[in-house]
Design a protein around this motif. Structure first.
Motif, PDB file in Angstrom:
ATOM      1  N   VAL A 243      37.663  45.230  42.478  1.00  0.00           N
ATOM      2  CA  VAL A 243      36.914  45.241  43.734  1.00  0.00           C
ATOM      3  C   VAL A 243      35.703  46.157  43.625  1.00  0.00           C
ATOM      4  O   VAL A 243      34.601  45.819  44.066  1.00  0.00           O
ATOM      5  CB  VAL A 243      37.830  45.659  44.899  1.00  0.00           C
ATOM      6  N   ASP A 244      35.886  47.312  43.019  1.00  0.00           N
ATOM      7  CA  ASP A 244      34.771  48.250  42.865  1.00  0.00           C
ATOM      8  C   ASP A 244      33.703  47.671  41.941  1.00  0.00           C
ATOM      9  O   ASP A 244      32.501  47.896  42.128  1.00  0.00           O
ATOM     10  CB  ASP A 244      35.284  49.578  42.318  1.00  0.00           C
ATOM     11  N   PHE A 245      34.116  46.930  40.918  1.00  0.00           N
ATOM     12  CA  PHE A 245      33.179  46.269  40.006  1.00  0.00           C
ATOM     13  C   PHE A 245      32.296  45.286  40.759  1.00  0.00           C
ATOM     14  O   PHE A 245      31.066  45.257  40.574  1.00  0.00           O
ATOM     15  CB  PHE A 245      33.961  45.560  38.900  1.00  0.00           C
ATOM     16  N   ILE A 246      32.900  44.499  41.635  1.00  0.00           N
ATOM     17  CA  ILE A 246      32.128  43.520  42.405  1.00  0.00           C
ATOM     18  C   ILE A 246      31.238  44.228  43.429  1.00  0.00           C
ATOM     19  O   ILE A 246      30.045  43.921  43.563  1.00  0.00           O
ATOM     20  CB  ILE A 246      33.068  42.528  43.118  1.00  0.00           C
ATOM     21  N   ALA A 247      31.810  45.169  44.158  1.00  0.00           N
ATOM     22  CA  ALA A 247      31.095  45.814  45.256  1.00  0.00           C
ATOM     23  C   ALA A 247      29.972  46.717  44.765  1.00  0.00           C
ATOM     24  O   ALA A 247      28.820  46.614  45.233  1.00  0.00           O
ATOM     25  CB  ALA A 247      32.069  46.600  46.129  1.00  0.00           C
ATOM     26  N   ARG A 248      30.265  47.587  43.810  1.00  0.00           N
ATOM     27  CA  ARG A 248      29.257  48.557  43.363  1.00  0.00           C
ATOM     28  C   ARG A 248      28.666  48.202  42.008  1.00  0.00           C
ATOM     29  O   ARG A 248      27.459  48.319  41.802  1.00  0.00           O
ATOM     30  CB  ARG A 248      29.876  49.960  43.299  1.00  0.00           C
ATOM     31  N   GLY A 249      29.537  47.762  41.074  1.00  0.00           N
ATOM     32  CA  GLY A 249      29.039  47.452  39.737  1.00  0.00           C
ATOM     33  C   GLY A 249      28.017  46.336  39.729  1.00  0.00           C
ATOM     34  O   GLY A 249      26.994  46.417  39.043  1.00  0.00           O
ATOM     35  N   LEU A 250      28.278  45.269  40.492  1.00  0.00           N
ATOM     36  CA  LEU A 250      27.345  44.148  40.600  1.00  0.00           C
ATOM     37  C   LEU A 250      26.450  44.258  41.827  1.00  0.00           C
ATOM     38  O   LEU A 250      25.567  43.417  42.022  1.00  0.00           O
ATOM     39  CB  LEU A 250      28.110  42.819  40.637  1.00  0.00           C
ATOM     40  N   TRP A 263      40.961  36.720  46.853  1.00  0.00           N
ATOM     41  CA  TRP A 263      41.107  35.739  45.767  1.00  0.00           C
ATOM     42  C   TRP A 263      42.169  36.214  44.768  1.00  0.00           C
ATOM     43  O   TRP A 263      42.979  35.417  44.282  1.00  0.00           O
ATOM     44  CB  TRP A 263      39.772  35.541  45.036  1.00  0.00           C
ATOM     45  N   TYR A 264      42.146  37.497  44.470  1.00  0.00           N
ATOM     46  CA  TYR A 264      43.157  38.074  43.586  1.00  0.00           C
ATOM     47  C   TYR A 264      44.551  37.871  44.186  1.00  0.00           C
ATOM     48  O   TYR A 264      45.506  37.532  43.468  1.00  0.00           O
ATOM     49  CB  TYR A 264      42.860  39.563  43.394  1.00  0.00           C
ATOM     50  N   GLY A 265      44.666  38.057  45.495  1.00  0.00           N
ATOM     51  CA  GLY A 265      45.947  37.868  46.167  1.00  0.00           C
ATOM     52  C   GLY A 265      46.432  36.441  46.137  1.00  0.00           C
ATOM     53  O   GLY A 265      47.637  36.176  46.017  1.00  0.00           O
ATOM     54  N   ILE A 266      45.499  35.484  46.235  1.00  0.00           N
ATOM     55  CA  ILE A 266      45.886  34.071  46.144  1.00  0.00           C
ATOM     56  C   ILE A 266      46.497  33.781  44.776  1.00  0.00           C
ATOM     57  O   ILE A 266      47.527  33.103  44.660  1.00  0.00           O
ATOM     58  CB  ILE A 266      44.674  33.169  46.418  1.00  0.00           C
ATOM     59  N   ASP A 306      28.566  37.084  34.800  1.00  0.00           N
ATOM     60  CA  ASP A 306      27.724  37.615  35.876  1.00  0.00           C
ATOM     61  C   ASP A 306      27.769  36.736  37.122  1.00  0.00           C
ATOM     62  O   ASP A 306      27.528  37.212  38.224  1.00  0.00           O
ATOM     63  CB  ASP A 306      26.269  37.752  35.418  1.00  0.00           C
ATOM     64  N   SER A 307      28.066  35.449  36.945  1.00  0.00           N
ATOM     65  CA  SER A 307      28.097  34.513  38.067  1.00  0.00           C
ATOM     66  C   SER A 307      29.261  34.838  38.998  1.00  0.00           C
ATOM     67  O   SER A 307      30.415  34.953  38.550  1.00  0.00           O
ATOM     68  CB  SER A 307      28.222  33.079  37.550  1.00  0.00           C
ATOM     69  N   GLN A 308      28.977  34.977  40.291  1.00  0.00           N
ATOM     70  CA  GLN A 308      30.050  35.268  41.249  1.00  0.00           C
ATOM     71  C   GLN A 308      31.054  34.138  41.329  1.00  0.00           C
ATOM     72  O   GLN A 308      32.249  34.373  41.511  1.00  0.00           O
ATOM     73  CB  GLN A 308      29.457  35.557  42.630  1.00  0.00           C
ATOM     74  N   LEU A 309      30.589  32.892  41.214  1.00  0.00           N
ATOM     75  CA  LEU A 309      31.497  31.751  41.266  1.00  0.00           C
ATOM     76  C   LEU A 309      32.468  31.787  40.091  1.00  0.00           C
ATOM     77  O   LEU A 309      33.679  31.607  40.262  1.00  0.00           O
ATOM     78  CB  LEU A 309      30.708  30.443  41.260  1.00  0.00           C
ATOM     79  N   LEU A 310      31.939  32.021  38.879  1.00  0.00           N
ATOM     80  CA  LEU A 310      32.804  32.102  37.702  1.00  0.00           C
ATOM     81  C   LEU A 310      33.757  33.282  37.817  1.00  0.00           C
ATOM     82  O   LEU A 310      34.949  33.171  37.510  1.00  0.00           O
ATOM     83  CB  LEU A 310      31.954  32.245  36.442  1.00  0.00           C
TER      84      LEU A 310
END
Length: 404
Positions: A243-250, A263-266, A306-310
């Motif tokens: 989550v931190d990677f998506i929120a701050r890293g990217l 999504w991780y929970g699904i 890098d793609s959010q979808l991928l």
């Protein structure tokens, strides 16, 4: 009046009983790990924002649950030997409910740490005992599927923590903890009379054994323990840093980061039943190899993508791993030690202890690596992928063959 009233055959009654036991196990997993551990993650920002504790203190509070989990894994079987399994499981769920309720008031750091630690102890005890309590009453051909259903609770808790906690936070932080206590109390209540009695005989007497007999193992079973420990360590990086990677890293922001947690929970919901199903169909050992290979490739994919979808697709896949490896490795233990329930329970207890220790050590190690690398999120995923590669090669070289 009609004499053709509805009645059940003995076989149907047995199936109903089995699913009742599985339901109790699911409730325990959802309560003890799914909520007691994972509901704390989305609460961390609010605990800091509301000035209940400092940032460094909250990190220690998160570690308290993992430390308690290790203690619970060590003490679960001794406690059950005095109280019996079903009474111990009920007591642990009551402790988790009390811990949620106690955390609604931040009396002091020591108060909070103690209750987070106790919730971890309860979680460790449940993980050691739940399969040993339920699976002896499940037909052999359905044990893999039953394990997946039992540990589905872990995935439901991960997904639920990403949805119910934000809803409860609208009412306040104290009210959120009280709401979690209410959910925990409900899970305890509905499963209270669903546990199998320790007086019941297992479904197969051929698999029973003298619990007082010393458990001696093939020394190569240690390789299986090491493999499980490496797999458990590998789940820490995405569980902590994704989550931190998506929120701050990217730079995608907190909202997008929280969506990735869902999504991780699904994936976490899908993992246990899927892995249990595969273990029943193609065997536990081939399933372990396929799963570990795929997960190592997915972690490597997160390292370069890098793609959010991928990344969203990869997140769902990696989400299956954390709860899914539990029933899968339980199936490996049962496969490697056939026809001896006592040895299986001892081996599973040891495997749980080692995986708990591996997760606790990995949590501190990944944090140190993150600080030493200047906050490089991607390096955490690459390191986790390498751990899984080692686990895969360990399995390929393991001379302990499955005995049918």
């Amino acid at each position: 009046m009609s004499n053709h009233s509805r009645s059940f055959t003995p076989a149907q009654i047995d199936r109903i009983q089995v699913w009742r036991y599985i339901f109790a196990g699911l409730c325990a997993g959802l309560d003890s790990i799914g909520l007691a551990r994972f509901a704390f993650t989305p609460l961390i920002p609010e605990l800091i924002r509301e000035h209940w504790f400092s940032t460094s203190a909250v990190i220690y509070l998160g570690a308290a649950n993992l430390a308690g989990y290790l203690v619970g894994a060590l003490t679960g079987r001794p406690i059950a030997s005095r109280l019996n399994n079903e009474h111990t499981l009920r007591l642990m769920m009551l402790i988790i409910t009390a811990a949620f309720l106690a955390c609604a008031t931040p009396l002091s750091f020591a108060w909070y740490f103690g209750w987070r630690f106790m919730s971890g102890v309860a979680g460790g005890v449940v993980m050691v005992l739940v399969a040993a309590t339920v699976l002896p009453h499940v037909p052999k051909a359905r044990k893999g599927t039953a394990s997946g259903a039992i540990f589905l609770g872990l995935g439901l808790g991960i997904a639920g923590s990403g949805t119910i906690v934000p809803l409860l936070l609208n009412f306040g932080l104290s009210q959120t903890w009280i709401g979690l206590a209410v959910v925990s109390a409900m899970l305890t209540a509905v499963s209270w009379f669903a546990w199998p009695s320790s007086k019941l005989s297992p479904v197969s007497a051929a698999e029973d054994s003298d619990p007082r007999a010393p458990a001696h193992f093939d020394p190569h079973i240690g390789i299986l323990y090491a493999q499980y420990a490496l797999m458990a360590a590998g789940v820490v990086a995405p569980m902590v840093f994704l989550v931190d990677f998506i929120a701050r890293g990217l730079g995608a922001g907190t909202y997008v980061g929280s969506m990735f947690w869902i999504w991780y929970g699904i994936g976490a919901i899908v993992g246990p039943p899927l892995y249990g199903f595969l273990a029943d169909r193609i065997g536990p050992r081939p399933t372990v190899r396929v799963v570990v290979l795929i997960q190592s490739l997915v972690l490597a994919g997160i390292y370069v993508a890098d793609s959010q979808l991928l990344l969203a697709v990869l997140t769902v896949v990696i989400g299956t791993f954390a709860p899914g490896i539990v029933p899968l490795m339980l199936a490996r233990v049962r496969e490697s030690i056939p026809h001896d329930v006592h040895k299986q329970n001892v081996a599973w207890s040891r495997a749980t202890i080692l995986s708990a220790a591996a997760m606790a050590i990995a949590g501190y190690a990944f944090s140190a690596l993150f600080n030493a690398s200047g906050g490089n999120h991607r390096l955490q995923f690459l390191t986790a992928a390498l751990l899984l590669v080692v686990a895969l090669f360990g399995d390929l070289g393991n001379p302990l063959r499955a005995r049918r």
